[in-house]
Design a protein around this motif. Structure first.
Motif, PDB file in Angstrom:
ATOM      1  N   MET A  14      47.778  43.275  41.052  1.00 43.26           N
ATOM      2  CA  MET A  14      48.200  42.533  42.238  1.00 43.26           C
ATOM      3  C   MET A  14      47.015  42.221  43.144  1.00 43.26           C
ATOM      4  O   MET A  14      46.860  41.087  43.639  1.00 43.26           O
ATOM      5  N   SER A  17      44.638  39.633  41.320  1.00 43.72           N
ATOM      6  CA  SER A  17      45.203  38.279  41.301  1.00 43.72           C
ATOM      7  C   SER A  17      45.122  37.621  42.677  1.00 43.72           C
ATOM      8  O   SER A  17      44.860  36.414  42.785  1.00 43.72           O
ATOM      9  N   THR A  18      45.315  38.400  43.738  1.00 43.14           N
ATOM     10  CA  THR A  18      45.204  37.857  45.091  1.00 43.14           C
ATOM     11  C   THR A  18      43.777  37.437  45.410  1.00 43.14           C
ATOM     12  O   THR A  18      43.541  36.350  45.949  1.00 43.14           O
ATOM     13  N   ALA A  21      42.983  34.279  43.538  1.00 37.77           N
ATOM     14  CA  ALA A  21      43.601  33.100  44.166  1.00 37.77           C
ATOM     15  C   ALA A  21      42.836  32.671  45.414  1.00 37.77           C
ATOM     16  O   ALA A  21      42.689  31.468  45.681  1.00 37.77           O
ATOM     17  N   ILE A  22      42.338  33.644  46.178  1.00 40.86           N
ATOM     18  CA  ILE A  22      41.557  33.316  47.376  1.00 40.86           C
ATOM     19  C   ILE A  22      40.249  32.611  46.995  1.00 40.86           C
ATOM     20  O   ILE A  22      39.834  31.639  47.642  1.00 40.86           O
ATOM     21  N   MET A  34      49.249  33.212  41.516  1.00 46.25           N
ATOM     22  CA  MET A  34      50.460  33.473  42.296  1.00 46.25           C
ATOM     23  C   MET A  34      51.568  34.027  41.408  1.00 46.25           C
ATOM     24  O   MET A  34      52.295  34.952  41.802  1.00 46.25           O
ATOM     25  N   ASN A  37      50.710  37.591  40.438  1.00 44.11           N
ATOM     26  CA  ASN A  37      50.947  38.456  41.601  1.00 44.11           C
ATOM     27  C   ASN A  37      52.432  38.767  41.764  1.00 44.11           C
ATOM     28  O   ASN A  37      52.827  39.905  42.066  1.00 44.11           O
ATOM     29  N   TRP A 124      51.396  42.105  51.667  1.00 46.93           N
ATOM     30  CA  TRP A 124      50.498  41.637  50.603  1.00 46.93           C
ATOM     31  C   TRP A 124      51.043  40.429  49.850  1.00 46.93           C
ATOM     32  O   TRP A 124      50.286  39.529  49.490  1.00 46.93           O
ATOM     33  N   GLN A 125      52.347  40.375  49.632  1.00 45.34           N
ATOM     34  CA  GLN A 125      52.936  39.273  48.871  1.00 45.34           C
ATOM     35  C   GLN A 125      52.890  37.940  49.612  1.00 45.34           C
ATOM     36  O   GLN A 125      53.196  36.905  49.029  1.00 45.34           O
ATOM     37  N   ILE A 127      50.097  36.773  51.195  1.00 45.27           N
ATOM     38  CA  ILE A 127      48.725  36.286  51.354  1.00 45.27           C
ATOM     39  C   ILE A 127      48.523  34.945  50.654  1.00 45.27           C
ATOM     40  O   ILE A 127      48.064  33.965  51.261  1.00 45.27           O
ATOM     41  N   ILE A 128      48.880  34.862  49.354  1.00 45.60           N
ATOM     42  CA  ILE A 128      48.630  33.632  48.593  1.00 45.60           C
ATOM     43  C   ILE A 128      49.447  32.452  49.125  1.00 45.60           C
ATOM     44  O   ILE A 128      48.885  31.369  49.348  1.00 45.60           O
TER      45      ILE A 128
END
Length: 323
Positions: A14, A17-18, A21-22, A34, A37, A124-125, A127-128
Motif C-alpha cells: 500500500m 503503490s502510493t 502514484a505520487i 490506485m 492500493n 491513507w486511502q 492520498i491518490i
C-alpha cells in the motif's frame, strides 16, 4: 492490530503503490497504482469476522469508480476532450473519495470496521484520489460538490449516535480541505495530512482503548481518559490553540484569494462540525459519577503526551511557518 506476515506485506504494498502514484507522470500508471492500493486494503477488511458483505460492497464501489475513470480517460483520447473538464472523470473521483453525492457507502462500511481499518480508510486511502483531483481537475468544476460536501455531511452526522459513523462523516467533510490544501501548495497538503492523521490516530486509539462505539458509552472513570478525549475532540474540531487549528487557518488564508464562496463553506462546515464534537464530549463534561470519589489525590499531576502535542503543536507549527 496484530501484525502477521500477510498484513505487513499488504501495508508495505500500500505504501509503495502510493509513493509510485505520487512520483508518476502517466495517468495509466497512476490508475494502476490506485488499483493496487485499493486491492491491498481488501485483505485488511476481510480479516474482520463481523463484516459480512461490507468488503464486497467496498469492492463493487471502488471497481465501478475505477471503470468510470478508465472510461473517461479513453473518451478523452477518442474525442480529444480535456480531462480537466470531464464530468465523468470528476464523478469517478467523487465516488472513490466518498464525497457527495456518492457518500453513503463510507458510513455504511465504516460502522462494522475495526478502528485500525477506519484509520487507514480515512487517511491513507485518500492520498491518490486527492492528488488526481487536485492536479487533473479544474477547481471551478470541483467547487459545487466540495461546498455541498462540507455543508451536508455535518448535518447528516447530527442525528448519529455511532462514533464510527460520526468519524466517517468527519472524514467526508475534511476531504475537501485536503483537496483545497493540495491545490494551494504541497507544503499545506503535507502539513494538513500529517496533523489530520495524527489527530485521527489519537482519537481512534482512545476509542479502541476505552472500547467506545456509541456516544452514550462515554461515561469515563478516570480524569486522564476524560482529558485525553476532550482535548483530542477539540483539536479535531480545529479549536484554537489546539494543533488542529493551525492547518485549517493556513488553508483559509490561501483559499480567500481565489474563492470567497469556498471559504464561507469551510467556515460554516467547521462551526457545524464543532457542534457535533462538543455534543460527543458533552456527557463527559456534564455527567458526574458519584460512586468514584476515592483516589482523587493521585490524579493531581497528569502527564500525557497527547495533551502536550495538541496544546503546544500550534506554537511549534507557527514557529516552523515563520522560519
Amino acid at each position: 492490530m496484530k501484525m502477521n506476515l500477510t498484513k505487513i506485506m499488504m501495508i508495505l504494498t500500500m505504501i509503495i503503490s502510493t509513493i509510485s502514484a505520487i512520483a508518476s507522470t502517466n495517468m495509466l500508471m497512476m490508475w494502476i497504482m490506485m488499483e493496487i492500493n485499493f486491492m491491498t486494503f481488501m485483505p485488511i477488511l476481510t480479516k474482520n469476522k463481523i463484516m459480512k458483505d461490507q468488503p464486497m460492497k467496498y469492492f463493487i464501489i471502488q471497481s465501478t469508480a475505477s471503470s468510470i475513470m478508465l472510461m473517461a480517460m479513453l473518451l478523452n483520447l477518442i474525442f480529444e476532450y480535456p480531462l480537466s473538464m470531464s464530468i465523468l472523470f470528476l464523478g469517478s473521483m467523487l465516488m472513490k473519495m466518498g464525497l457527495l453525492p456518492f457518500h453513503m457507502w463510507v458510513p455504511m462500511i465504516m460502522k462494522l470496521m475495526k478502528w485500525e481499518a477506519c484509520l487507514i480508510l480515512t487517511t491513507w486511502q485518500k492520498i491518490i484520489p486527492t492528488i488526481v483531483m487536485a492536479q487533473m481537475i479544474k477547481i471551478n468544476l470541483m467547487l459545487p460538490p466540495m461546498c455541498l460536501t462540507m455543508m451536508v455531511s455535518p448535518m447528516l452526522a447530527l442525528n448519529q449516535s455511532s462514533l464510527k459513523k460520526i468519524m466517517a462523516y468527519s472524514s467526508i467533510s475534511n476531504s475537501p480541505w485536503m483537496i483545497t490544501s493540495l491545490t494551494n501548495s504541497k507544503s499545506q497538503f503535507t502539513t494538513f495530512f500529517i496533523v489530520y492523521t495524527m489527530i485521527n490516530y489519537m482519537v481512534m486509539s482512545n476509542f479502541k482503548k476505552m472500547n467506545l462505539n456509541f456516544i452514550n458509552q462515554m461515561n469515563l472513570e478516570t480524569l486522564k481518559s476524560k482529558l485525553n478525549l476532550i482535548i483530542n475532540m477539540l483539536s479535531l474540531s480545529s479549536m484554537p490553540p489546539m494543533i488542529g487549528f493551525f492547518p485549517k487557518w493556513m488553508i483559509l488564508q490561501s483559499t480567500m484569494s481565489f474563492s470567497i464562496f469556498l471559504t464561507v463553506s469551510m467556515i460554516l462546515s467547521s462551526i457545524m462540525s464543532t457542534f457535533i464534537y462538543i455534543k460527543m464530549i458533552s456527557p463527559i463534561l456534564l455527567m458526574m459519577n458519584m460512586n468514584k470519589k476515592k483516589k482523587i489525590k493521585k490524579m493531581k499531576y497528569i502527564k500525557n503526551n497527547e495533551i502536550i502535542i495538541n496544546i503546544l503543536g500550534t506554537l511549534i507549527l507557527m514557529n516552523f511557518k515563520s522560519s
